[in-house]
Design an enzyme around this catalytic site. Structure first.
Site, PDB file in Angstrom:
ATOM      1  N   HIS A 197      60.003  90.409  76.811  1.00 38.33           N
ATOM      2  CA  HIS A 197      60.520  91.146  77.973  1.00 38.33           C
ATOM      3  C   HIS A 197      61.815  91.904  77.688  1.00 38.33           C
ATOM      4  O   HIS A 197      62.381  92.514  78.590  1.00 38.33           O
ATOM      5  CB  HIS A 197      60.746  90.190  79.147  1.00 38.33           C
ATOM      6  CG  HIS A 197      59.471  89.744  79.791  1.00 38.33           C
ATOM      7  ND1 HIS A 197      58.763  90.540  80.654  1.00 38.33           N
ATOM      8  CD2 HIS A 197      58.775  88.604  79.668  1.00 38.33           C
ATOM      9  CE1 HIS A 197      57.683  89.893  81.057  1.00 38.33           C
ATOM     10  NE2 HIS A 197      57.665  88.715  80.470  1.00 38.33           N
TER      11      HIS A 197
ATOM     12  N   LYS B 109      53.747  94.698  77.288  1.00 38.34           N
ATOM     13  CA  LYS B 109      54.694  94.798  78.405  1.00 38.34           C
ATOM     14  C   LYS B 109      55.281  96.216  78.440  1.00 38.34           C
ATOM     15  O   LYS B 109      54.563  97.143  78.722  1.00 38.34           O
ATOM     16  CB  LYS B 109      55.711  93.683  78.282  1.00 38.34           C
ATOM     17  CG  LYS B 109      54.917  92.349  78.314  1.00 38.34           C
ATOM     18  CD  LYS B 109      55.576  91.169  78.881  1.00 38.34           C
ATOM     19  CE  LYS B 109      54.540  90.105  79.178  1.00 38.34           C
ATOM     20  NZ  LYS B 109      54.677  88.886  78.359  1.00 38.34           N
TER      21      LYS B 109
ATOM     22  N   SER C  27      60.924  85.030  81.511  1.00 44.54           N
ATOM     23  CA  SER C  27      59.989  85.851  82.282  1.00 44.54           C
ATOM     24  C   SER C  27      59.908  85.480  83.763  1.00 44.54           C
ATOM     25  O   SER C  27      59.403  86.256  84.558  1.00 44.54           O
ATOM     26  CB  SER C  27      58.605  85.794  81.652  1.00 44.54           C
ATOM     27  OG  SER C  27      58.209  84.453  81.450  1.00 44.54           O
TER      28      SER C  27
HETATM   29  C1  PLP Z   1      53.920  87.864  77.845  1.00 43.77           C
HETATM   30  C2  PLP Z   1      54.635  87.016  76.904  1.00 43.77           C
HETATM   31  C3  PLP Z   1      54.037  86.628  75.695  1.00 43.77           C
HETATM   32  C4  PLP Z   1      52.620  86.962  75.371  1.00 43.77           C
HETATM   33  O1  PLP Z   1      52.483  88.269  74.949  1.00 43.77           O
HETATM   34  P1  PLP Z   1      51.016  88.896  74.865  1.00 43.77           P
HETATM   35  O2  PLP Z   1      51.146  89.952  73.835  1.00 43.77           O
HETATM   36  O3  PLP Z   1      50.696  89.422  76.219  1.00 43.77           O
HETATM   37  O4  PLP Z   1      50.106  87.785  74.439  1.00 43.77           O
HETATM   38  C5  PLP Z   1      54.783  85.882  74.819  1.00 43.77           C
HETATM   39  N1  PLP Z   1      56.044  85.516  75.096  1.00 43.77           N
HETATM   40  C6  PLP Z   1      56.646  85.857  76.249  1.00 43.77           C
HETATM   41  C7  PLP Z   1      58.062  85.443  76.492  1.00 43.77           C
HETATM   42  C8  PLP Z   1      55.968  86.609  77.195  1.00 43.77           C
HETATM   43  O5  PLP Z   1      56.557  86.948  78.339  1.00 43.77           O
END
Ligand code: PLP
Length: 355
Positions: A212, A243, A184
């Site tokens: 992502h 996302k 990320s």
């Molecule tokens: C954003 C993210 C999460 C968390 O996801 P949420 O549903 O927003 O809690 C977990 N792993 C990665 C790699 C992320 O980028």
């Protein structure tokens, strides 16, 4: 003896962060997110959200949420294992499984809750866990909750992973490999095909957090496992609706065995409420849109390629990014901060900043 001040440590710590200019300075959106939004009262182009496909604004996604509020109410009344399991939750899980070409899925409050609740149940005492040094914080927290022995391998370095697997093999019962699908911060893609092949050789379970990659990579946005055609070698795919899917909520997808096990063992699932009916219905609609309107993923990549090409032609260093996440390397935090501030003045929002 001086009387204790129970809250003093928080103020002191905060003041230290402020003095070092490392505190989060939050900007505020007045209204919906999207390619353009009002940020701190200013019309801005948004370059930092994860709403890659703008599904948060999609009429189908919004309408589904409104309708479910009327048909199912504002909340589910209980955690799901007791009395809060609704037809909408089960429908969503069927839809996730179908979309991901998996037997089953389980819907969590968030991706974070999925990692924190499931990882500690997959490896324990006497097991070994292999984790990329740059994995997401929610994986790090999940890993901290296990009693398994940890091997932290070099970022995206399959030879280093293999070395660790070899070293661990005779000493441990179960082996579990965990990696982000797309990282990320830098936007680089994990070598998931090679990871899956190496893990298969050692009989290790593979767990990919594709927060992502979904809605971005693979056939119709099915994610990184689809991108590398190794779905059958990956036992756990964790995803999120927060996302590209534009809503909120997390899930794991895999076999029926995985769902049965996760449902009975993950404390973040058993002991925490569920996303609202409205949220759940919006998630179903978001999958529907991904399945029926391929233009969104196509547009994302056209925009991404254009943006990267133009940044490069202007002389910017965009690091090792291979996805829409595009860092701009300025070399030092002061320049980064100045650039960010100037961009904001020009109507370009690149994120609330810590420095
Ligand atoms: C954003 C993210 C999460 C968390 O996801 P949420 O549903 O927003 O809690 C977990 N792993 C990665 C790699 C992320 O980028």
């Amino acid at each position: 003896m001086q009387k204790r001040e129970p809250e003093a440590f928080m103020r002191e710590e905060y003041e230290k962060l402020v003095a070092a200019d490392l505190d989060w300075k939050l900007r505020t959106l007045q209204g919906p997110t999207g390619p353009r939004a009002i940020v701190d009262g200013k019309k801005s182009i948004v370059l930092c959200s994860n709403n890659y496909l703008n599904l948060s604004a999609h009429p189908k996604v919004r309408e589904a949420g409104k309708k479910a509020m009327d048909t199912h109410g504002a909340g589910s009344g209980s955690v799901r294992p007791i009395a809060g399991n609704m037809d909408l939750h089960e429908e969503l899980e069927r839809r996730i499984a179908k979309f991901k070409h998996r037997q089953a899925a389980l819907y969590y409050m968030s991706g974070f809750a999925g990692n924190a609740g499931l990882i500690p149940q997959l490896a324990g005492e006497g097991d070994a866990l292999f984790t990329d040094e740059l994995n997401h914080g929610s994986i790090i927290d999940g890993v901290r909750l296990t009693k398994a022995t940890r091997f932290i391998y070099k970022h995206n370095d399959v030879a280093d992973l293999e070395r660790a697997l070899k070293e661990a093999d005779p000493k441990f019962k179960k082996l579990l490999v965990i990696s982000d699908g797309v990282f990320s911060m830098d936007g680089d893609i994990a070598p998931v095909g090679d990871i899956a092949n190496v893990a298969e050789e050692w009989g290790a379970m593979v767990y990919i957090d594709d927060a992502h990659g979904e809605g971005v990579l693979g056939d119709g946005g099915r994610g990184v496992a689809s991108h590398f055609h190794v779905e059958d070698k990956i036992q756990v795919e964790l995803g999120t609706f927060s996302k590209a899917l534009g809503v909120v909520g997390g899930y794991v997808a895999g076999s029926n065995d995985l769902r049965n096990y996760a449902l009975n063992k993950s404390r973040t699932w058993l002991l925490s409420g569920t996303p609202t009916p409205s949220t759940t219905a919006s998630c179903i609609a978001a999958i529907d849109v991904l399945e029926t309107e391929p233009q969104h993923v196509k547009n994302l990549w056209e925009n991404t390629n254009y943006f990267k090409k133009e940044l490069k032609s202007m002389g910017f260093d965009i690091g090792r990014s291979e996805t829409p996440i595009t860092p701009v390397m300025t070399g030092d935090p002061t320049t980064a901060k100045k650039l960010s501030q100037r961009l904001f003045e020009l109507g370009v929002f690149r994120g609330s900043a810590r420095s």
